[in-house]
Structure formats: C-alpha cells, structure tokens
Design a protein around this motif. Structure first.
Motif, PDB file in Angstrom:
ATOM      1  N   HIS A 136       0.808  -1.225   0.000  1.00 60.51           N
ATOM      2  CA  HIS A 136       0.000   0.000   0.000  1.00 60.51           C
ATOM      3  C   HIS A 136       0.837   1.270   0.000  1.00 60.51           C
ATOM      4  O   HIS A 136       0.283   2.373  -0.007  1.00 60.51           O
ATOM      5  CB  HIS A 136      -0.961  -0.006   1.192  1.00 60.51           C
ATOM      6  N   TRP A 137       2.157   1.138   0.075  1.00 54.15           N
ATOM      7  CA  TRP A 137       2.981   2.334   0.084  1.00 54.15           C
ATOM      8  C   TRP A 137       4.121   2.245  -0.941  1.00 54.15           C
ATOM      9  O   TRP A 137       4.166   3.008  -1.899  1.00 54.15           O
ATOM     10  CB  TRP A 137       3.540   2.607   1.488  1.00 54.15           C
ATOM     11  N   ALA A 138       5.019   1.280  -0.744  1.00 53.41           N
ATOM     12  CA  ALA A 138       6.222   1.247  -1.591  1.00 53.41           C
ATOM     13  C   ALA A 138       5.873   0.980  -3.061  1.00 53.41           C
ATOM     14  O   ALA A 138       6.338   1.699  -3.955  1.00 53.41           O
ATOM     15  CB  ALA A 138       7.204   0.195  -1.064  1.00 53.41           C
ATOM     16  N   LEU A 139       5.054  -0.027  -3.318  1.00 57.80           N
ATOM     17  CA  LEU A 139       4.718  -0.332  -4.711  1.00 57.80           C
ATOM     18  C   LEU A 139       3.882   0.774  -5.365  1.00 57.80           C
ATOM     19  O   LEU A 139       4.223   1.220  -6.461  1.00 57.80           O
ATOM     20  CB  LEU A 139       3.994  -1.692  -4.826  1.00 57.80           C
ATOM     21  N   PRO A 140       2.800   1.242  -4.732  1.00 61.41           N
ATOM     22  CA  PRO A 140       2.033   2.326  -5.373  1.00 61.41           C
ATOM     23  C   PRO A 140       2.887   3.567  -5.638  1.00 61.41           C
ATOM     24  O   PRO A 140       2.773   4.200  -6.686  1.00 61.41           O
ATOM     25  CB  PRO A 140       0.932   2.640  -4.343  1.00 61.41           C
ATOM     26  N   ASN A 141       3.751   3.902  -4.686  1.00 60.91           N
ATOM     27  CA  ASN A 141       4.610   5.067  -4.846  1.00 60.91           C
ATOM     28  C   ASN A 141       5.577   4.869  -6.016  1.00 60.91           C
ATOM     29  O   ASN A 141       5.786   5.762  -6.834  1.00 60.91           O
ATOM     30  CB  ASN A 141       5.393   5.269  -3.536  1.00 60.91           C
ATOM     31  N   PHE A 142       6.131   3.686  -6.111  1.00 62.53           N
ATOM     32  CA  PHE A 142       7.044   3.353  -7.205  1.00 62.53           C
ATOM     33  C   PHE A 142       6.331   3.478  -8.561  1.00 62.53           C
ATOM     34  O   PHE A 142       6.819   4.162  -9.472  1.00 62.53           O
ATOM     35  CB  PHE A 142       7.552   1.921  -7.000  1.00 62.53           C
ATOM     36  N   PHE A 143       5.183   2.844  -8.691  1.00 64.84           N
ATOM     37  CA  PHE A 143       4.451   2.899  -9.964  1.00 64.84           C
ATOM     38  C   PHE A 143       4.023   4.327 -10.296  1.00 64.84           C
ATOM     39  O   PHE A 143       3.949   4.704 -11.467  1.00 64.84           O
ATOM     40  CB  PHE A 143       3.222   1.983  -9.924  1.00 64.84           C
ATOM     41  N   PHE A 144       3.726   5.100  -9.276  1.00 63.70           N
ATOM     42  CA  PHE A 144       3.342   6.493  -9.493  1.00 63.70           C
ATOM     43  C   PHE A 144       4.432   7.240 -10.261  1.00 63.70           C
ATOM     44  O   PHE A 144       4.165   7.927 -11.251  1.00 63.70           O
ATOM     45  CB  PHE A 144       3.106   7.170  -8.142  1.00 63.70           C
ATOM     46  N   HIS A 145       5.672   7.099  -9.822  1.00 63.05           N
ATOM     47  CA  HIS A 145       6.743   7.882 -10.447  1.00 63.05           C
ATOM     48  C   HIS A 145       7.154   7.310 -11.804  1.00 63.05           C
ATOM     49  O   HIS A 145       7.497   8.069 -12.712  1.00 63.05           O
ATOM     50  CB  HIS A 145       7.913   8.009  -9.475  1.00 63.05           C
ATOM     51  N   VAL A 146       7.086   5.993 -11.956  1.00 60.67           N
ATOM     52  CA  VAL A 146       7.368   5.394 -13.273  1.00 60.67           C
ATOM     53  C   VAL A 146       6.332   5.879 -14.292  1.00 60.67           C
ATOM     54  O   VAL A 146       6.670   6.280 -15.410  1.00 60.67           O
ATOM     55  CB  VAL A 146       7.353   3.851 -13.185  1.00 60.67           C
ATOM     56  N   THR A 147       5.074   5.858 -13.891  1.00 57.67           N
ATOM     57  CA  THR A 147       4.001   6.245 -14.809  1.00 57.67           C
ATOM     58  C   THR A 147       4.026   7.747 -15.087  1.00 57.67           C
ATOM     59  O   THR A 147       3.744   8.179 -16.212  1.00 57.67           O
ATOM     60  CB  THR A 147       2.627   5.821 -14.249  1.00 57.67           C
ATOM     61  N   THR A 148       4.354   8.541 -14.085  1.00 63.12           N
ATOM     62  CA  THR A 148       4.423   9.987 -14.312  1.00 63.12           C
ATOM     63  C   THR A 148       5.566  10.319 -15.268  1.00 63.12           C
ATOM     64  O   THR A 148       5.423  11.198 -16.126  1.00 63.12           O
ATOM     65  CB  THR A 148       4.577  10.728 -12.969  1.00 63.12           C
ATOM     66  N   ALA A 149       6.681   9.619 -15.154  1.00 67.05           N
ATOM     67  CA  ALA A 149       7.778   9.811 -16.115  1.00 67.05           C
ATOM     68  C   ALA A 149       7.303   9.483 -17.524  1.00 67.05           C
ATOM     69  O   ALA A 149       7.557  10.233 -18.485  1.00 67.05           O
ATOM     70  CB  ALA A 149       8.979   8.934 -15.733  1.00 67.05           C
ATOM     71  N   TYR A 150       6.600   8.370 -17.644  1.00 67.03           N
ATOM     72  CA  TYR A 150       6.024   7.976 -18.943  1.00 67.03           C
ATOM     73  C   TYR A 150       5.094   9.074 -19.465  1.00 67.03           C
ATOM     74  O   TYR A 150       5.156   9.471 -20.624  1.00 67.03           O
ATOM     75  CB  TYR A 150       5.269   6.657 -18.762  1.00 67.03           C
ATOM     76  N   ALA A 151       4.234   9.581 -18.595  1.00 72.37           N
ATOM     77  CA  ALA A 151       3.241  10.579 -19.011  1.00 72.37           C
ATOM     78  C   ALA A 151       3.918  11.868 -19.483  1.00 72.37           C
ATOM     79  O   ALA A 151       3.460  12.502 -20.442  1.00 72.37           O
ATOM     80  CB  ALA A 151       2.276  10.871 -17.858  1.00 72.37           C
ATOM     81  N   ILE A 152       4.999  12.245 -18.828  1.00 76.79           N
ATOM     82  CA  ILE A 152       5.726  13.457 -19.244  1.00 76.79           C
ATOM     83  C   ILE A 152       6.258  13.275 -20.669  1.00 76.79           C
ATOM     84  O   ILE A 152       6.127  14.170 -21.519  1.00 76.79           O
ATOM     85  CB  ILE A 152       6.870  13.774 -18.252  1.00 76.79           C
ATOM     86  N   LEU A 153       6.836  12.126 -20.935  1.00 73.94           N
ATOM     87  CA  LEU A 153       7.369  11.882 -22.284  1.00 73.94           C
ATOM     88  C   LEU A 153       6.244  11.824 -23.310  1.00 73.94           C
ATOM     89  O   LEU A 153       6.329  12.430 -24.381  1.00 73.94           O
ATOM     90  CB  LEU A 153       8.184  10.582 -22.305  1.00 73.94           C
ATOM     91  N   ARG A 154       5.193  11.108 -22.988  1.00 69.86           N
ATOM     92  CA  ARG A 154       4.056  10.970 -23.907  1.00 69.86           C
ATOM     93  C   ARG A 154       3.428  12.322 -24.222  1.00 69.86           C
ATOM     94  O   ARG A 154       3.079  12.603 -25.365  1.00 69.86           O
ATOM     95  CB  ARG A 154       2.997  10.093 -23.256  1.00 69.86           C
ATOM     96  N   HIS A 155       3.300  13.140 -23.189  1.00 67.37           N
ATOM     97  CA  HIS A 155       2.725  14.478 -23.347  1.00 67.37           C
ATOM     98  C   HIS A 155       3.570  15.319 -24.298  1.00 67.37           C
ATOM     99  O   HIS A 155       3.066  16.248 -24.942  1.00 67.37           O
ATOM    100  CB  HIS A 155       2.657  15.135 -21.960  1.00 67.37           C
ATOM    101  N   ASN A 156       4.843  15.010 -24.377  1.00 66.43           N
ATOM    102  CA  ASN A 156       5.764  15.758 -25.238  1.00 66.43           C
ATOM    103  C   ASN A 156       6.023  15.065 -26.576  1.00 66.43           C
ATOM    104  O   ASN A 156       6.983  15.411 -27.272  1.00 66.43           O
ATOM    105  CB  ASN A 156       7.088  15.978 -24.493  1.00 66.43           C
ATOM    106  N   GLY A 157       5.179  14.108 -26.920  1.00 62.78           N
ATOM    107  CA  GLY A 157       5.248  13.541 -28.259  1.00 62.78           C
ATOM    108  C   GLY A 157       6.146  12.333 -28.438  1.00 62.78           C
ATOM    109  O   GLY A 157       6.278  11.825 -29.553  1.00 62.78           O
ATOM    110  N   VAL A 158       6.761  11.860 -27.364  1.00 61.00           N
ATOM    111  CA  VAL A 158       7.600  10.669 -27.489  1.00 61.00           C
ATOM    112  C   VAL A 158       6.692   9.476 -27.808  1.00 61.00           C
ATOM    113  O   VAL A 158       5.649   9.299 -27.186  1.00 61.00           O
ATOM    114  CB  VAL A 158       8.398  10.413 -26.190  1.00 61.00           C
ATOM    115  N   GLU A 159       7.104   8.683 -28.790  1.00 61.62           N
ATOM    116  CA  GLU A 159       6.253   7.575 -29.228  1.00 61.62           C
ATOM    117  C   GLU A 159       6.406   6.376 -28.297  1.00 61.62           C
ATOM    118  O   GLU A 159       7.207   5.480 -28.532  1.00 61.62           O
ATOM    119  CB  GLU A 159       6.578   7.193 -30.668  1.00 61.62           C
ATOM    120  N   LEU A 160       5.605   6.402 -27.255  1.00 61.52           N
ATOM    121  CA  LEU A 160       5.559   5.296 -26.296  1.00 61.52           C
ATOM    122  C   LEU A 160       4.146   4.742 -26.288  1.00 61.52           C
ATOM    123  O   LEU A 160       3.179   5.477 -26.505  1.00 61.52           O
ATOM    124  CB  LEU A 160       5.886   5.797 -24.887  1.00 61.52           C
TER     125      LEU A 160
END
Lengths: 170, 170
Positions: A136-160
């Motif tokens: 309920h803490w370590a895994l959700p927090n980890f996935f949060f930052h991995v996904t937010t990194a993905y979202a930043i790239l996607r928002h900027n046109g990176v083909e992911l």
C-alpha cells in the motif's frame, strides 16, 4: 510456489526499472531525431507544482531502493540526486538495479509483520507492517513515479505505448 | 502471515480504487469551485493519441476486475463503457469494488502457476503464469491508469498531492 516478500518486490522493481530505462532511450532518441535539446524533457513538469522528469526518475529509484532496504534491513547506497542528463538518469537506474541484485531474497522473506518506520513529508514518520508497507505504500509510490515519467514523455510527443510500459513482462 | 495471491491482489485493487474515487471527488469539486464544465476534465487527454480521463477510469476498473476474474475463475460483470460524467465514473468504481468484495479469497489462492491467457491488442493473446501475470501485467497496468487519471487532474490544476494518491493506505 507461494508468493514471498522477496518475490513480491524484487522482480517487480527490477522489471519496471528496466522498462523505465527503455522510456529514457526512447525519450532521448526522440529529442535527437527532432533536434531539440533533451534537457527540455529532463526538466519538464506536467504542472508547475509537480516534480520535473529527472526527479520522477530519482524518486522511482528511491522508492524501490528504500523500500527494499527498509524491509530487508540491508543498507542501501546513498545517491546524491544530482542527475541532470538522460545519460546520468540511465546510470542512476542501472545503479539501483545493480544494488537490488545484491540483496539476498532471504533478507526480505519473513518481513511481512516487521514494523517499518519511514518518513512522511519533512517532519513526520509513519509505521506500517512490512506487508502493508510494500503493498500500500512502496509499490504504489514506485508505480506512481514510473508512470508519471512515462506521461511526461508521452505528453511531449515521445512515441511510447502500453507495450513499452510493459516491455519487460515475462 | 505469508502473502497469498488473494492478499497480493484484492486489497491493493480495493484500496487504490477507493483512492481513485477520491481523486474524482476532488476533480469534480475543483470544476464546480472554478465554475467550468466538469466534462472538460472527463474528456481531457495528456496527448492527442492518449485515452481521455473517462477511459482511464474505465480501464483501471477493468484491470482490477479482469485480473481478478482471470486468476480466480469467477466470472466478472460486463460493463458497457458508457460512463460520461463524474457521477457515472464514481458508480463504475463502486460497482467494481462491490464485485471484488464478492470474490472468495480461496478462489484466488493457489493460482500462482495457473496459465492465464488474455488479449493483447486486438488480434493477439498472451499466456503467463498467474503470479507473473499479477505482478508484471495486471498490477502495473492498473497503477498505470490510476496514475494517468491523477496526472490528468493535476495537469489541469486540481489540488491533489501524494497524500491523496495514498490516502487509503493503512
């Protein structure tokens, strides 16, 4: 074979950190192909009061590293949080994965009921049992930052796509 | 107590779906306070070829529901994917949580080595063992859509923070 604290943590962190490194490869290649400064991506935020891309990578690494360190009792290396380029961020991920690979599974196993005390914000701590902390803490927090990194790239046109996000799943 | 397939899945999905519902509350309250049409948020995308907010919620629910259904062999209700308002999206989450609460833990436990076959894209399927499927596919996919929903709201000025993302952690 039953799930253990080690099997519910180490392979997930390792696999997703590998996927995260793959996002970085695609982000850097995109900036190079479009001939814009990769630092634009490194410093990009989805909102003015959200953390930039490089901090998302740093914290994803720390969520894995500190989570495993707290559960296992194995001391984790300290990182200086000074990564400012794609190459340095990739190295941060690689160092995190390399350290995770040194943690013996047996040090994590049996930590389900261990009291885990960890910082929450600047001035507080919280204590949870090991299993709840992981789930309920370590895994959700980890996935949060991995996904937010993905979202930043996607928002900027990176083909992911989702296949990149899950590329290491076996 | 050792981790089981039920304890590694049901509480995580339930807790995070509760958190997701909390994001919706804050998103709707924000739109009402700022007097803009909440549908702007419902239809918002972080990139033109990413899915909009309402689809993120629907797929987060499905990642939990279909993951548990495949592992447990308990048939899940079909949803029509016709939610277009905050209220309908909250109801979708509530229906998903209500169904998860009906699935006996014993139906999930022991599914570590069960072959799970699931659709990948439109024309393909993939088969993974139950434990790998949960850890490397169902959970990452679930967190992806929960976090992307959060990111859409945050990008649009909704006052959310990490304490909201983890609000149900106990």
């Amino acid at each position: 074979m039953a799930i253990s604290m080690s099997s519910a943590s180490l392979p997930i962190f390792r696999t997703m950190l590998g996927n995260l490194s793959h996002f970085l490869d695609k982000g850097l290649a995109h900036a190079q192909a479009r001939k814009f400064d990769p630092q634009v991506l490194v410093n990009y935020r989805l909102a003015p009061d959200m953390l930039p891309f490089n901090r998302q990578i740093q914290i994803a690494c720390d969520a894995a590293k500190n989570g495993v360190a707290r559960l296992s009792g194995v001391e984790a290396p300290k990182f200086e949080d000074n990564e400012t380029t794609f190459e340095e961020l990739r190295a941060r991920i690689a160092r995190t994965v390399a350290w995770l690979e040194t943690v013996p599974a047996a040090r994590l196993d049996g930590s389900e009921d261990k009291d885990i005390t960890f910082p929450v914000g600047r001035d507080a701590t919280r204590t949870m049992k090991g299993e709840a902390y992981l789930k309920h803490w370590a895994l959700p927090n980890f996935f949060f930052h991995v996904t937010t990194a993905y979202a930043i790239l996607r928002h900027n046109g990176v083909e992911l796509g989702k296949s990149d996000y899950l590329i290491g799943a076996q």
